[in-house]
Scaffold this active site. Structure first.
Site, PDB file in Angstrom:
ATOM      1  N   GLY A  11       0.817   3.691   0.856  1.00 23.23           N
ATOM      2  CA  GLY A  11       1.387   3.348  -0.448  1.00 23.23           C
ATOM      3  C   GLY A  11       1.230   1.865  -0.726  1.00 23.23           C
ATOM      4  NE  ARG A  25      -8.764 -18.796  -1.862  1.00 26.22           N
ATOM      5  CZ  ARG A  25      -8.202 -18.987  -3.061  1.00 26.22           C
ATOM      6  NH1 ARG A  25      -7.066 -19.635  -3.162  1.00 26.22           N
ATOM      7  NH2 ARG A  25      -8.791 -18.524  -4.145  1.00 26.22           N
ATOM      8  NE  ARG A  54     -11.642 -21.968  -2.784  1.00 26.96           N
ATOM      9  CZ  ARG A  54     -10.492 -22.236  -2.169  1.00 26.96           C
ATOM     10  NH1 ARG A  54     -10.420 -22.281  -0.881  1.00 26.96           N
ATOM     11  NH2 ARG A  54      -9.415 -22.479  -2.865  1.00 26.96           N
ATOM     12  CE1 TYR A  55     -13.519 -21.178  -6.454  1.00 30.60           C
ATOM     13  CE2 TYR A  55     -15.575 -20.811  -5.275  1.00 30.60           C
ATOM     14  CZ  TYR A  55     -14.605 -21.665  -5.762  1.00 30.60           C
ATOM     15  OH  TYR A  55     -14.728 -23.012  -5.555  1.00 30.60           O
ATOM     16  N   GLY A 104       2.021   4.772   8.995  1.00 31.97           N
ATOM     17  CA  GLY A 104       0.814   5.609   9.092  1.00 31.97           C
ATOM     18  C   GLY A 104      -0.414   4.743   9.320  1.00 31.97           C
ATOM     19  CG  ASP A 127       9.156   3.287   2.131  1.00 27.47           C
ATOM     20  OD1 ASP A 127       9.542   3.275   0.950  1.00 27.47           O
ATOM     21  OD2 ASP A 127       8.307   4.094   2.551  1.00 27.47           O
ATOM     22  CB  CYS A 186      26.221   1.412  -6.999  1.00 31.45           C
ATOM     23  SG  CYS A 186      24.995   0.735  -8.090  1.00 31.45           S
ATOM     24  CE  LYS A 211      40.042   2.677  -6.397  1.00 36.79           C
ATOM     25  NZ  LYS A 211      39.276   2.188  -5.239  1.00 36.79           N
ATOM     26  NE  ARG A 252       3.515   2.990  -3.923  1.00 30.10           N
ATOM     27  CZ  ARG A 252       3.160   4.245  -3.635  1.00 30.10           C
ATOM     28  NH1 ARG A 252       4.031   5.073  -3.091  1.00 30.10           N
ATOM     29  NH2 ARG A 252       1.955   4.672  -3.882  1.00 30.10           N
TER      30      ARG A 252
HETATM   31  O1  F6P Z   1       5.906   4.528   1.537  1.00 32.70           O
HETATM   32  C1  F6P Z   1       6.080   4.125   0.230  1.00 32.70           C
HETATM   33  C2  F6P Z   1       6.460   5.288  -0.636  1.00 32.70           C
HETATM   34  O2  F6P Z   1       6.554   4.819  -1.966  1.00 32.70           O
HETATM   35  C3  F6P Z   1       7.716   6.034  -0.225  1.00 32.70           C
HETATM   36  O3  F6P Z   1       8.875   5.380  -0.627  1.00 32.70           O
HETATM   37  C4  F6P Z   1       7.482   7.359  -0.880  1.00 32.70           C
HETATM   38  O4  F6P Z   1       8.191   8.386  -0.217  1.00 32.70           O
HETATM   39  C5  F6P Z   1       6.003   7.560  -0.734  1.00 32.70           C
HETATM   40  O5  F6P Z   1       5.443   6.261  -0.593  1.00 32.70           O
HETATM   41  C6  F6P Z   1       5.294   8.234  -1.876  1.00 32.70           C
HETATM   42  O6  F6P Z   1       3.978   8.421  -1.484  1.00 32.70           O
HETATM   43  P1  F6P Z   1       2.770   8.794  -2.440  1.00 32.70           P
HETATM   44  O7  F6P Z   1       2.320   7.542  -3.119  1.00 32.70           O
HETATM   45  O8  F6P Z   1       1.725   9.307  -1.508  1.00 32.70           O
HETATM   46  O9  F6P Z   1       3.270   9.806  -3.405  1.00 32.70           O
END
Ligand code: F6P
Length: 319
Positions: A11, A25, A54-55, A104, A127, A186, A211, A252
């Site tokens: 990811g 660099r 470098r560019y 991975g 993550d 939260c 509450k 992401r």
């Molecule tokens: O490892 C990063 C991540 O965004 C996790 O938070 C999420 O479970 C997974 O990748 C999603 O993976 P993909 O991009 O393969 O759907």
């Protein structure tokens, strides 16, 4: 070390570009030729590499994603696929590889090292679940994105006096959930480290209503449950309108925050230093603000899942 390859895998994470830039660099300043490999291990297998100067890495420090591209390529676990990759590395006369990615990706790096090509891993994932480092590249940017989203959800859920459930990424690590719930104010949180029972969550929410809480935000790590169903369950038993929001891939993307850019820059430079010193099969980390390296083998064996109980206790007090 005269020729090094760099790839991003798994990811994507904000700050990967800053890490590539630093690797490139630093290599050039040490008179090392550096090659970018497209789309992670898939590009290595398909022999798609390019010489970087470098560019090639100008104007990318502030960009999210990875300009080299990234893939998940589970086929890389097959020996015959890896042999093709190793052959491509040898044909290009690469002496070593820098692998930027998560758990991975480290498994691939470990295997390539065992097959004779020294690899150094950099932790690139939102993550924050990589063993051997306090923080991963991309984590703080994703955290900021999540908190920004929670702030917005707070506006609307407070206006409508609704309960809002927010599902965040993290795979099996609750760090994004835990820290975003503190920064987002939260009170209700569901983490992979907890034994989750919807009845218990409901009970806490009901106590909050008693509450005098007018609205509530619940932050939950992905894969814990079906949040749409959970919203229906809570609405049914509290008689409060409840909505679920899955933040998804928004988390992401985006320009990396300062911390991620600096972390990536430091780690990229350190990775090249390690190769020059003759290290292999190591992964770079940060521990108590100091850049360190550890055995990649150890890292792939231990997915980081330290429950930050002290922080969890703070949430309970702020409830
Ligand atoms: O490892 C990063 C991540 O965004 C996790 O938070 C999420 O479970 C997974 O990748 C999603 O993976 P993909 O991009 O393969 O759907």
């Amino acid at each position: 070390i005269k020729r090094v390859g760099v790839l991003t895998s798994g990811g994507d994470a904000p700050g990967m570009n800053a890490a590539i830039r630093s690797v490139v660099r630093t290599s050039l300043s040490e008179k090392i030729k550096i090659f970018g490999i497209y789309d992670g291990y898939l590009g290595l297998y398909e022999n798609r590499m390019i010489n970087l100067d470098r560019y090639s890495v100008s104007d990318i420090i502030n960009k999210g994603g990875t300009f080299l591209g990234s893939t998940r390529f589970p086929e890389f676990s097959k020996k015959k696929i890896r042999h093709v990759a190793i052959n491509n590395i040898k044909c290009k006369n690469l002496d070593a590889l820098i692998i930027i990615g998560g758990n991975g990706s480290y498994i691939g790096a470990k295997k390539i090292t065992k097959m004779g090509i020294p690899c150094i891993g950099l932790p690139g994932t939102i993550d924050n679940d990589v063993f051997g480092t306090d923080y991963t590249i991309g984590y703080f940017t994703a955290l900021q994105t999540i908190v920004n989203a929670i702030d917005r959800l707070r506006d609307t859920s407070s206006s409508h006096k609704r309960i809002s459930i927010v599902e965040v990424m993290g795979r099996y690590c609750g760090d994004l959930t835990l820290f975003s719930s503190i920064a987002g104010g939260c009170e209700f949180i569901v983490l992979p480290d907890m034994h989750f029972k919807k009845e218990n969550l409901l009970q806490s929410v009901q106590m909050g209503i008693k509450k005098g809480k007018k609205h509530a935000i619940i932050v939950i790590t992905e894969f814990m449950c079906d949040v749409k169903k959970l919203a229906k369950y809570i609405e049914k038993h509290t008689h409060r309108e409840t909505r679920a929001t899955i933040l998804g891939y928004i988390q992401r993307g985006g320009s990396p925050v300062v911390y991620d850019r600096i972390l990536a820059s430091k780690m990229g430079a350190y990775a090249i230093e390690l190769l020059i010193k003759g290290y292999k099969g190591r992964c770079v980390g940060i521990r108590n603000e100091k850049i360190i390296h550890s055995d990649i083998q150890k890292s792939v064996k231990n997915i980081k899942k330290i429950f930050k109980y002290n922080l969890f206790k703070i949430i309970k007090k702020l409830y």
